[in-house]
Design a protein around this motif. Structure first.
Motif, PDB file in Angstrom:
ATOM      1  N   LYS A   5      -5.904  -0.713  38.235  1.00  0.00           N
ATOM      2  CA  LYS A   5      -7.455  -0.986  38.192  1.00  0.00           C
ATOM      3  C   LYS A   5      -8.333   0.526  36.997  1.00  0.00           C
ATOM      4  O   LYS A   5      -7.293   1.040  38.414  1.00  0.00           O
ATOM      5  N   THR A   6      -8.787   0.821  36.070  1.00  0.00           N
ATOM      6  CA  THR A   6      -9.495   1.791  35.772  1.00  0.00           C
ATOM      7  C   THR A   6     -11.063   2.067  36.422  1.00  0.00           C
ATOM      8  O   THR A   6     -11.339   1.025  35.500  1.00  0.00           O
ATOM      9  N   LEU A   7     -11.552   2.627  37.091  1.00  0.00           N
ATOM     10  CA  LEU A   7     -12.618   2.011  37.028  1.00  0.00           C
ATOM     11  C   LEU A   7     -13.630   2.724  36.099  1.00  0.00           C
ATOM     12  O   LEU A   7     -13.315   4.080  35.464  1.00  0.00           O
ATOM     13  N   PRO A   8     -14.432   2.551  35.549  1.00  0.00           N
ATOM     14  CA  PRO A   8     -15.114   2.993  34.526  1.00  0.00           C
ATOM     15  C   PRO A   8     -15.808   4.107  34.767  1.00  0.00           C
ATOM     16  O   PRO A   8     -16.731   4.503  36.033  1.00  0.00           O
ATOM     17  N   PRO A   9     -16.016   4.628  34.138  1.00  0.00           N
ATOM     18  CA  PRO A   9     -16.463   6.302  34.220  1.00  0.00           C
ATOM     19  C   PRO A   9     -17.607   6.561  35.204  1.00  0.00           C
ATOM     20  O   PRO A   9     -17.526   7.515  35.766  1.00  0.00           O
ATOM     21  N   ASP A  10     -18.499   5.949  34.862  1.00  0.00           N
ATOM     22  CA  ASP A  10     -20.273   6.150  35.943  1.00  0.00           C
ATOM     23  C   ASP A  10     -19.229   5.339  37.034  1.00  0.00           C
ATOM     24  O   ASP A  10     -20.529   6.610  38.281  1.00  0.00           O
ATOM     25  N   SER A  11     -18.707   5.136  37.541  1.00  0.00           N
ATOM     26  CA  SER A  11     -18.201   4.781  38.825  1.00  0.00           C
ATOM     27  C   SER A  11     -17.542   5.437  39.293  1.00  0.00           C
ATOM     28  O   SER A  11     -16.706   5.104  40.568  1.00  0.00           O
ATOM     29  N   ARG A  12     -17.093   6.178  38.817  1.00  0.00           N
ATOM     30  CA  ARG A  12     -16.362   7.410  39.113  1.00  0.00           C
ATOM     31  C   ARG A  12     -16.700   9.360  39.582  1.00  0.00           C
ATOM     32  O   ARG A  12     -16.362   9.827  40.010  1.00  0.00           O
ATOM     33  N   ILE A  13     -18.355   8.729  39.787  1.00  0.00           N
ATOM     34  CA  ILE A  13     -18.887   9.950  39.749  1.00  0.00           C
ATOM     35  C   ILE A  13     -18.807  10.966  41.123  1.00  0.00           C
ATOM     36  O   ILE A  13     -18.686  11.843  41.336  1.00  0.00           O
ATOM     37  N   GLU A  14     -18.472   9.864  42.268  1.00  0.00           N
ATOM     38  CA  GLU A  14     -18.535   9.808  43.333  1.00  0.00           C
ATOM     39  C   GLU A  14     -17.285  11.005  44.118  1.00  0.00           C
ATOM     40  O   GLU A  14     -17.000  12.471  44.363  1.00  0.00           O
ATOM     41  N   ALA A 312     -22.971  18.309  51.672  1.00  0.00           N
ATOM     42  CA  ALA A 312     -21.837  17.749  50.872  1.00  0.00           C
ATOM     43  C   ALA A 312     -22.392  16.118  51.551  1.00  0.00           C
ATOM     44  O   ALA A 312     -20.982  16.568  51.688  1.00  0.00           O
ATOM     45  N   MET A 313     -22.906  15.572  50.376  1.00  0.00           N
ATOM     46  CA  MET A 313     -22.583  14.076  51.129  1.00  0.00           C
ATOM     47  C   MET A 313     -22.818  13.061  50.092  1.00  0.00           C
ATOM     48  O   MET A 313     -22.879  13.263  48.584  1.00  0.00           O
ATOM     49  N   THR A 314     -22.235  11.660  50.273  1.00  0.00           N
ATOM     50  CA  THR A 314     -22.297  10.804  49.072  1.00  0.00           C
ATOM     51  C   THR A 314     -22.485   9.346  49.701  1.00  0.00           C
ATOM     52  O   THR A 314     -22.725   9.353  50.829  1.00  0.00           O
ATOM     53  N   TYR A 315     -23.414   8.357  48.210  1.00  0.00           N
ATOM     54  CA  TYR A 315     -23.339   7.769  48.940  1.00  0.00           C
ATOM     55  C   TYR A 315     -22.380   6.680  49.577  1.00  0.00           C
ATOM     56  O   TYR A 315     -23.135   5.481  50.052  1.00  0.00           O
ATOM     57  N   ARG A 316     -22.277   5.914  48.234  1.00  0.00           N
ATOM     58  CA  ARG A 316     -21.289   4.643  48.553  1.00  0.00           C
ATOM     59  C   ARG A 316     -19.826   5.440  49.285  1.00  0.00           C
ATOM     60  O   ARG A 316     -19.567   4.521  50.422  1.00  0.00           O
ATOM     61  N   SER A 317     -18.999   6.448  49.310  1.00  0.00           N
ATOM     62  CA  SER A 317     -17.729   6.335  49.713  1.00  0.00           C
ATOM     63  C   SER A 317     -18.741   7.227  51.478  1.00  0.00           C
ATOM     64  O   SER A 317     -17.608   7.475  52.499  1.00  0.00           O
ATOM     65  N   ARG A 318     -19.484   7.156  51.907  1.00  0.00           N
ATOM     66  CA  ARG A 318     -20.649   7.461  53.535  1.00  0.00           C
ATOM     67  C   ARG A 318     -19.605   8.528  53.615  1.00  0.00           C
ATOM     68  O   ARG A 318     -18.877   8.753  54.581  1.00  0.00           O
ATOM     69  N   GLN A 319     -19.273   9.857  53.076  1.00  0.00           N
ATOM     70  CA  GLN A 319     -19.073  11.018  53.613  1.00  0.00           C
ATOM     71  C   GLN A 319     -20.409  11.773  53.879  1.00  0.00           C
ATOM     72  O   GLN A 319     -20.691  12.346  53.121  1.00  0.00           O
ATOM     73  N   VAL A 320     -20.435  12.739  55.104  1.00  0.00           N
ATOM     74  CA  VAL A 320     -20.761  13.757  55.310  1.00  0.00           C
ATOM     75  C   VAL A 320     -20.095  15.216  55.563  1.00  0.00           C
ATOM     76  O   VAL A 320     -20.094  14.526  56.492  1.00  0.00           O
ATOM     77  N   ARG A 321     -20.616  16.358  54.491  1.00  0.00           N
ATOM     78  CA  ARG A 321     -19.540  16.772  55.125  1.00  0.00           C
ATOM     79  C   ARG A 321     -20.239  18.563  55.164  1.00  0.00           C
ATOM     80  O   ARG A 321     -21.794  18.494  54.013  1.00  0.00           O
ATOM     81  N   PHE A 322     -20.235  18.978  56.162  1.00  0.00           N
ATOM     82  CA  PHE A 322     -20.558  20.422  56.385  1.00  0.00           C
ATOM     83  C   PHE A 322     -19.522  21.368  55.780  1.00  0.00           C
ATOM     84  O   PHE A 322     -18.490  21.754  56.431  1.00  0.00           O
ATOM     85  N   LEU A 323     -20.009  22.491  54.159  1.00  0.00           N
ATOM     86  CA  LEU A 323     -18.603  23.025  54.379  1.00  0.00           C
ATOM     87  C   LEU A 323     -18.538  24.439  53.596  1.00  0.00           C
ATOM     88  O   LEU A 323     -19.620  25.143  54.372  1.00  0.00           O
ATOM     89  N   ASP A 324     -18.227  25.068  54.807  1.00  0.00           N
ATOM     90  CA  ASP A 324     -17.673  26.393  55.358  1.00  0.00           C
ATOM     91  C   ASP A 324     -16.692  27.115  54.281  1.00  0.00           C
ATOM     92  O   ASP A 324     -15.311  27.204  54.205  1.00  0.00           O
ATOM     93  N   THR A 325     -17.442  27.859  53.288  1.00  0.00           N
ATOM     94  CA  THR A 325     -16.347  28.768  52.621  1.00  0.00           C
ATOM     95  C   THR A 325     -16.747  30.468  52.163  1.00  0.00           C
ATOM     96  O   THR A 325     -17.767  30.789  51.937  1.00  0.00           O
TER      97      THR A 325
END
Ligand code: VTB
Length: 340
Positions: A5-14, A312-325
């Protein structure tokens, strides 16, 4: 076997844009950090705005700024309604994205080299972030344990007792962050009389709000009146962190009332929750530290590169990342990466 299934573009934001937005906040943070302590808040802000605007040009999206530097006639870049993103090649559809930015939250903090200045961005599908006017907002912010426990119309003492109850503590153990402003004198007196402890901050109720939703950040709640745009950005972060917020716009002049009406806000006295302010199904929140802070390290330069710290956090995929770059300014191969 069924076709994928191809997700519609607006649900690929995260899924598609998180990495790009991390780059955007990091570039803005590096640019503004170079102005740290120079005593010129406007120059610090401009550095962040220009770098952010430039970095957006590489992002494959049909973005629109919904919260930015101001109305079109007062801000040349990142103004409300400005389209941002790379131009799409013929036949390609990029996702439509609403974007809220605070290119430098705490311009004075950066200009004076004081902790907690950061670059902030939130993104969502169209309609996912409230188009808030640039006015004040009354806010109470606390962590996930305080679900449905806050009441913006109740006395300060009531809310403090409710927060203490939810956290299984006593009011005297609480730490409340309040912007150090003359308008908060009465609020500060009430918090003190109730027996709670206070941390006054010179700026940055956004990073304070995020800290209140994170366990172990030594702050239990934020009370007071700050910017409404910062309120929407805080709400986007709180959606990702399941934090609690109740808020109301401060619409106290006829001019503001007319502006709020023009913006389509029917009830200027409405009490908003985090979900009302950032109702998106897809939300990305990214913040990069500029000066050293409680939540994020600042940018550290080391001659041939620098090191950044990003949330860097996302709502739907429920991820909280701290990125040390580590960002290397030299060509590859010229020098090694130094992790200090
Ligand atoms: C707050 C604070 C910001 O503006 O929203 C505040 O979080 C509100 O405005 O860092 P006043 O300065 O007028 O009180 C900032 O201090 C700056 O955007």
């Amino acid at each position: 076997m069924s076709a994928p299934k191809t997700l519609p573009p607006d649900s690929r934001i995260e899924r598609d844009l998180l990495g790009d937005f991390v780059q955007v906040v990091e570039q803005a943070a590096i640019a503004s950090a170079r102005t740290m302590g120079q005593g010129d808040a406007d120059a610090s802000d401009q550095a962040a705005v220009q770098a952010m605007r430039h970095a957006f040009e590489a992002v494959e999206m049909a973005g629109t700024i919904v919260i930015g530097e101001g109305e079109r006639d007062e801000a040349p870049m990142l103004y409300i309604g400005e389209p941002v993103g790379a131009p799409a090649p013929a036949g390609v559809e990029y996702p439509k994205v609403s974007i809220a930015v605070d290119p430098l939250e705490g311009t004075n903090l950066c200009a004076s080299g004081t902790p907690n200045a950061m670059v902030v961005l939130a993104a969502s599908e169209p309609g996912g972030l409230l188009h808030a006017p640039d006015c004040y907002m009354d806010k109470i912010i606390a962590g996930p344990a305080c679900r449905d426990a806050l009441d913006i119309d109740a006395p300060v003492k009531y809310n403090l007792k409710a927060i203490a109850h939810c956290l299984d503590r006593q009011v005297k153990d609480l730490v409340i962050m309040v912007l150090d402003r003359p308008r908060h004198q009465d609020l500060i007196t009430q918090i003190r009389q109730a027996g709670a402890r206070i941390r006054l901050i010179p700026d940055g109720d956004l990073s304070a709000g995020i800290a209140a939703a994170v366990r172990g950040a030594a702050v239990d709640a934020v009370f007071g009146t700050g910017g409404a745009p910062e309120g929407v950005l805080t709400a986007a972060a709180l959606r990702c962190l399941s934090g609690e917020m109740v808020a109301r716009l401060r619409v106290d002049t006829p001019e503001l009332e007319a502006r709020v009406e023009r913006m389509g806000i029917k009830d200027p006295r409405r009490v908003y929750t985090a979900r009302d302010l950032a109702p998106g199904n897809e939300i990305i929140f990214a913040a990069c530290g500029v000066t050293e802070g409680a939540l994020l390290h600042g940018v550290r330069f080391f001659g041939d590169g620098c090191r950044t710290h990003t949330l860097a956090m996302t709502y739907r995929s429920r991820q909280v990342r701290f990125l040390d770059t580590v960002h290397m300014f030299q060509e590859p191969g010229r020098r090694g990466v130094r992790l200090y």
